[in-house]
Each structure stands twice: as structure tokens, then as C-alpha cells.
Design a protein around this motif. Structure first.
Motif, PDB file in Angstrom:
ATOM      1  N   GLY A  89      -4.525   1.820   3.665  1.00  0.00           N
ATOM      2  CA  GLY A  89      -3.797   3.085   3.537  1.00  0.00           C
ATOM      3  C   GLY A  89      -3.604   3.488   2.093  1.00  0.00           C
ATOM      4  N   THR A  90      -2.534   4.266   1.847  1.00  0.00           N
ATOM      5  CA  THR A  90      -2.226   4.711   0.492  1.00  0.00           C
ATOM      6  C   THR A  90      -1.716   3.527  -0.328  1.00  0.00           C
ATOM      7  N   LEU A  91      -1.843   3.651  -1.645  1.00  0.00           N
ATOM      8  CA  LEU A  91      -1.465   2.570  -2.553  1.00  0.00           C
ATOM      9  C   LEU A  91      -0.608   3.108  -3.689  1.00  0.00           C
ATOM     10  N   GLU A  92       0.090   2.195  -4.355  1.00  0.00           N
ATOM     11  CA  GLU A  92       0.751   2.519  -5.610  1.00  0.00           C
ATOM     12  C   GLU A  92      -0.162   2.044  -6.748  1.00  0.00           C
ATOM     13  N   VAL A 325      -3.862  10.145  -8.843  1.00  0.00           N
ATOM     14  CA  VAL A 325      -3.215   9.346  -7.801  1.00  0.00           C
ATOM     15  C   VAL A 325      -2.880  10.221  -6.597  1.00  0.00           C
ATOM     16  N   ASP A 326      -2.300  11.386  -6.862  1.00  0.00           N
ATOM     17  CA  ASP A 326      -1.935  12.293  -5.761  1.00  0.00           C
ATOM     18  C   ASP A 326      -3.172  12.758  -5.005  1.00  0.00           C
ATOM     19  N   MET A 327      -4.242  13.055  -5.722  1.00  0.00           N
ATOM     20  CA  MET A 327      -5.479  13.503  -5.089  1.00  0.00           C
ATOM     21  C   MET A 327      -6.015  12.429  -4.141  1.00  0.00           C
ATOM     22  N   ILE A 328      -6.023  11.179  -4.596  1.00  0.00           N
ATOM     23  CA  ILE A 328      -6.523  10.071  -3.777  1.00  0.00           C
ATOM     24  C   ILE A 328      -5.619   9.839  -2.565  1.00  0.00           C
ATOM     25  N   ASN A 329      -4.326   9.686  -2.807  1.00  0.00           N
ATOM     26  CA  ASN A 329      -3.417   9.371  -1.706  1.00  0.00           C
ATOM     27  C   ASN A 329      -3.266  10.524  -0.724  1.00  0.00           C
TER      28      ASN A 329
END
Length: 498
Positions: A89-92, A325-329
Motif C-alpha cells: 500500500g501507501t508508504l511514508e 510523495v503525494d503523487m505516488i501515494n
């Protein structure tokens, strides 16, 4: 010198890529060891060069491309059946900037382009018809056909209608995406003149759409709303097109610094050679262009998954890092919101060509943007502002992504492929073959053969030829898709159709 039959891309890799088919029982010598090939393995595919246990990462390009589904022996063919993605899923993420200098000399190169009134530059001088809604596609196609027949396109590069299915029965984000992409097409500098063709009752109201264009050239961009025409709307459209054609045909090519050139970076129908021939070649061109002051744009966000930290850490500011980061998540959330896993991207053709997981694909895909720092991040439908390397939010679908690249302002798209594809978007769409077999079989599709890199030619030898080819197309030489008249647009759709 004997031609290599396999390649270890990075010293840390636990696999090699077969440059030629390997038979069971063949011996390869690597890192001081002789390894027996355990299964027949096609060209472009991976062979393990060390034993691994279940769950252990397998390394290619110096990064994990997934983990072993079971214990595996050196010499085994690594493919989607025994390799499992690590993606979830999404990551930090944490910002760990990398400052790598390109050290590429400026060459003061030029191309032959068209200077526009607003200071922009185009590489084509075409007459376009852009429908505000799909309901008038038929009229738009008829107008384009009649204008081509009447004028023979004498004095301009061509006449096209960019038909699409949208402009009505869409809500919120989809509606705005359609409006933004159509706006971007109307304002694109490859058009010498544009007829915006409306119906009148659509959600994409023609007058509001024209306001959305901002400060545009009213001589070269005209609106015709067909429901408002008394009588024959085709003849009314022809009258406007004749006026636009008379203006556009006066334009002439002139020398333009290469710093004005904007190229989109795209791959499709990839294979195991993509990340070692065509994509690195395009990456070298991208770095060269950025060093000259020009612009390149990388998209296909789902095909960044697994290689995204490489791009994030090349961002020049913390703000650009956070946008990436926002684009990926956000794209991962898009997948998850539809109940789809984020790691099931490779197509049947990708797998047949030697790409086993999305990480495998992404680490090859991102080779297209070289080593340049990231200086801009764009949402879908945004127009370019920053020179240098930009990242653009769009899906991996070939037609949608290529249209998005052209819409943001790219003059042409460099499209690498190992399986082959004939299509083109509304700007020249050059196909760069990853392997010599494709280049020979589909000469009518392929503009440049990067497969020469596995036939003994060096990157230093091939890059100048590739640069010359790109600048020739920018100066008016037809790409293969233009010769074949394969051109279309596709707009991203996510939500409800009314």
C-alpha cells in the motif's frame, strides 16, 4: 571481440539478463564462478546467479525487484512464477536528497521550429479542430477531411480533428480533466491555428471553455457553436477554417535554440531489454537536453512504484519531494479505492519479454529520465512551467499517458518499446526499439534502433546519432506514426458517467 551473451547490470545484482536465448545445460561464467543454466531461458529474461531462500529479495539494477516464492538455485530462470512483488500500500518516505552533477557540455545546438506570438515555439504548423464534446466528432472529422481535400495542406504540415468521447455527462474531476486537456491541446504551439467546435448544450459550455483559455491569440483560435448556426454548419465551419488556414500557412520555420525543446518520456510493450538499451539511451538524451537548458517529462506513475525513492531523492527542494510523495501515494490510493492491488502492473507482453514484477518494470522504466535533478511536479492536465526534468501525474496506459505528455506542452514523445506499437498521440511519437529483432521486423513502426547497444555499439557512439534523429524530427522530419497517419488522443476517466 566476442559479443556478450548475458549482462549483469549492477555489481550487487543476484541475476543476470540473457542477451541471447540460453539452453538447459549451458554454462555461464560470472564473478569467478561457472553456473549451469537449469532451464531453457529466453533472451531478455533473468537467470539467478546465487542460491536464495523463500522470501529472500532478488536484486536487479542494484535494487530488490521482489522476493523468491520458494527456495531457488543458481542457474534457475527467474520469472513471474517464482518471483513475488514486495509492493503493498501507501508508504511514508524520508527526504534524502542526492546532488549529482551531470557534467555535460553545452553544444549550442538548434532545431527548425515555429515561433509563436506569445513567445512559445512549435515543431509542427498544423491546423486543428478540437471538439468541446464528442457529439460533434462527426462534423469535426468531416471538416478536417474536406479541408485536406480542398487545400492539400499546401503550406502547412497537416490538418487534424482531435475527436474524443467526453465533454458532457461527466462530473467533478473527470469533467475538469477533460476541460484541462482540451484547453492544453487548443493552446499547444504545434498548432498554427485551431477551430474549437462546440455543440451548445454540453456540460463543457463553449463560451466558458474559451474563457478558460486565458489570454489567447483570437486571430488563430476561433469558436464555432453548431447549434447557433442557421443552415449548414459544415459550410460555416469551412469558412472559418479557410480564414485560419490563410493565417497559418504564412508561418515559416526558423532556427531555435535546443533549450526550447520539450520531450515526453514514455515506454510501452516493454521487455527485458528496455532497462538496458532504449530506456538508458533515452535517459542519456534527457540528461543532455536538460544540460542544454531544455525540458523532459516523465510520467506513468504506477510504473514508478518500486523505484519512487530514486526520483524523490533527486527532487531539488523539500516541496517537490512532498509533491512527488503525494503523487505516488495518491495513485496507490486510486488503485486501492477500486479494490485493486498496487503491484499487478506487468502485462502479458511484459512478462513474455522478461519483466516479472512491477519493481522490475519500474526500475527499468525510470532509466528514461537519466540522472538529472527533478525541478517540477505536475498534476494531470497541468501545463509545464519549469525547465529541466519534470514528473507528471498520469497512468501507465500508453494512449492516456502519451496524450498527457503532449498536453502538458511536450513537442514530441520518445516512446521506448520492446514488443512494438504503431500508435501516436497528437504530437510526433517516436518509437525507440529495445532490441534489433523488433527494429528489423517492424521498420514501419520504429524510428530508432537502440538494440544496437547489445550488438556491440557503445552508448557514446550511439547517443549523438539519437540526438541528431530527435532534432531532425523536431525540425520537420516525420516520425513513423506521422508517416502512417496513426494519431489520436485519450483522456483519463475515473468516475461516473451520467
Amino acid at each position: 571481440m566476442e559479443q556478450a551473451t548475458f549482462l549483469k547490470i549492477n555489481p550487487a545484482d543476484s541475476v543476470v539478463v540473457c542477451l541471447q536465448p540460453k539452453q538447459q545445460g549451458d554454462i555461464i561464467s560470472i564473478d569467478g564462478k561457472d553456473i549451469t543454466i537449469l532451464q531453457d531461458t529466453p533472451a531478455g529474461h533473468k537467470v539467478l546467479i546465487k542460491d536464495v531462500r523463500t522470501g529472500e529479495n532478488i536484486i536487479k539494477y542494484g535494487y530488490p525487484i521482489g522476493h523468491a516464492r520458494q527456495d531457488m538455485k543458481a542457474g534457475e530462470w527467474v520469472n513471474e512464477n517464482n518471483l513475488q512483488t514486495n509492493l503493498k500500500g501507501t508508504l511514508e518516505y524520508s527526504y534524502e536528497p542526492v546532488d549529482e552533477q551531470l557534467n555535460i557540455a553545452k553544444e549550442n545546438r538548434t532545431f527548425k521550429g515555429y515561433r509563436r506570438k506569445n513567445g512559445d515555439v512549435g515543431i509542427r504548423n498544423e491546423l486543428w479542430i478540437v471538439p468541446t464534446v464528442g457529439c460533434v466528432n462527426g462534423i469535426a472529422e468531416r471538416l478536417a477531411r474536406q479541408m485536406r481535400e480542398e487545400t492539400g495542406c499546401e503550406g502547412i504540415d497537416n490538418i487534424y480533428c482531435w475527436h474524443h468521447n467526453y465533454g458532457c455527462s461527466q462530473l467533478s474531476g473527470d469533467h475538469e480533466n477533460t476541460r484541462k486537456v482540451l484547453r492544453d491541446i487548443v493552446l499547444h504551439p504545434n498548432a498554427g491555428a485551431v477551430l474549437v467546435l462546440g455543440l451548445g448544450c454540453e456540460n463543457n459550455q463553449p463560451d466558458d471553455f474559451m474563457t478558460m483559455l486565458g489570454d489567447y491569440d483570437h486571430d488563430r483560435i476561433r469558436l464555432l457553436v453548431t447549434q447557433k448556426v442557421d443552415g449548414d454548419e459544415v459550410e460555416a465551419g469551412m469558412q472559418v477554417l479557410r480564414e485560419l488556414y490563410a493565417i497559418a500557412r504564412q508561418d515559416q520555420r526558423e532556427d531555435v535554440p535546443v533549450s526550447a525543446l520539450r520531450v515526453g518520456l514514455k515506454c510501452g510493450g516493454s521487455d527485458g531489454f528496455s532497462g538496458i538499451t532504449a530506456n538508458p539511451l533515452v535517459g542519456e538524451l534527457s540528461d543532455w537536453l536538460v544540460a542544454q537548458g531544455g525540458t523532459s517529462v516523465l510520467t506513468e506513475v504506477p510504473e514508478m512504484f518500486g523505484a519512487e525513492t530514486i526520483l524523490m531523492n533527486r527532487c531539488t527542494t523539500p516541496e517537490l519531494f512532498q509533491q512527488t510523495v503525494d503523487m505516488i501515494n495518491n495513485f496507490k490510493e486510486y488503485f486501492l479505492s477500486h479494490g485493486e492491488p498496487v503491484g499487478e502492473n506487468p502485462s502479458p507482453g511484459n512478462k513474455a519479454g522478461g519483466i516479472s514484477t512491477l519493481e522490475d518494470k519500474a526500475l527499468g522504466c525510470t532509466q528514461k529520465c537519466g540522472r538529472a535533478p527533478v525541478t517540477g511536479v505536475l498534476e494531470y492536465g497541468d501545463r509545464l512551467k519549469a525547465h529541466g526534468l519534470n514528473l507528471l501525474s498520469a497512468p501507465g496506459n500508453d494512449l492516456v499517458a502519451a496524450t498527457a505528455l503532449a498536453s502538458c506542452g511536450c513537442h514530441l514523445v520518445l516512446f521506448t518499446t520492446g514488443r512494438g506499437t504503431p500508435f501516436g498521440t497528437f504530437v510526433p511519437t517516436m518509437k525507440i526499439a529495445t532490441n534489433p529483432t523488433l527494429a528489423a521486423r517492424k521498420q514501419q513502426w520504429v524510428d530508432f534502433n537502440a538494440g544496437q547497444l547489445i550488438e556491440g555499439r557503445s552508448m557514446q557512439e550511439l547517443l549523438p546519432e539519437f540526438i541528431d534523429k530527435v532534432l531532425s524530427v523536431a525540425s520537420g522530419e516525420h516520425a513513423r506514426n506521422e508517416e502512417n497517419d496513426y494519431r489520436e488522443i485519450a483522456i483519463f476517466k475515473n468516475g461516473v458517467t451520467l
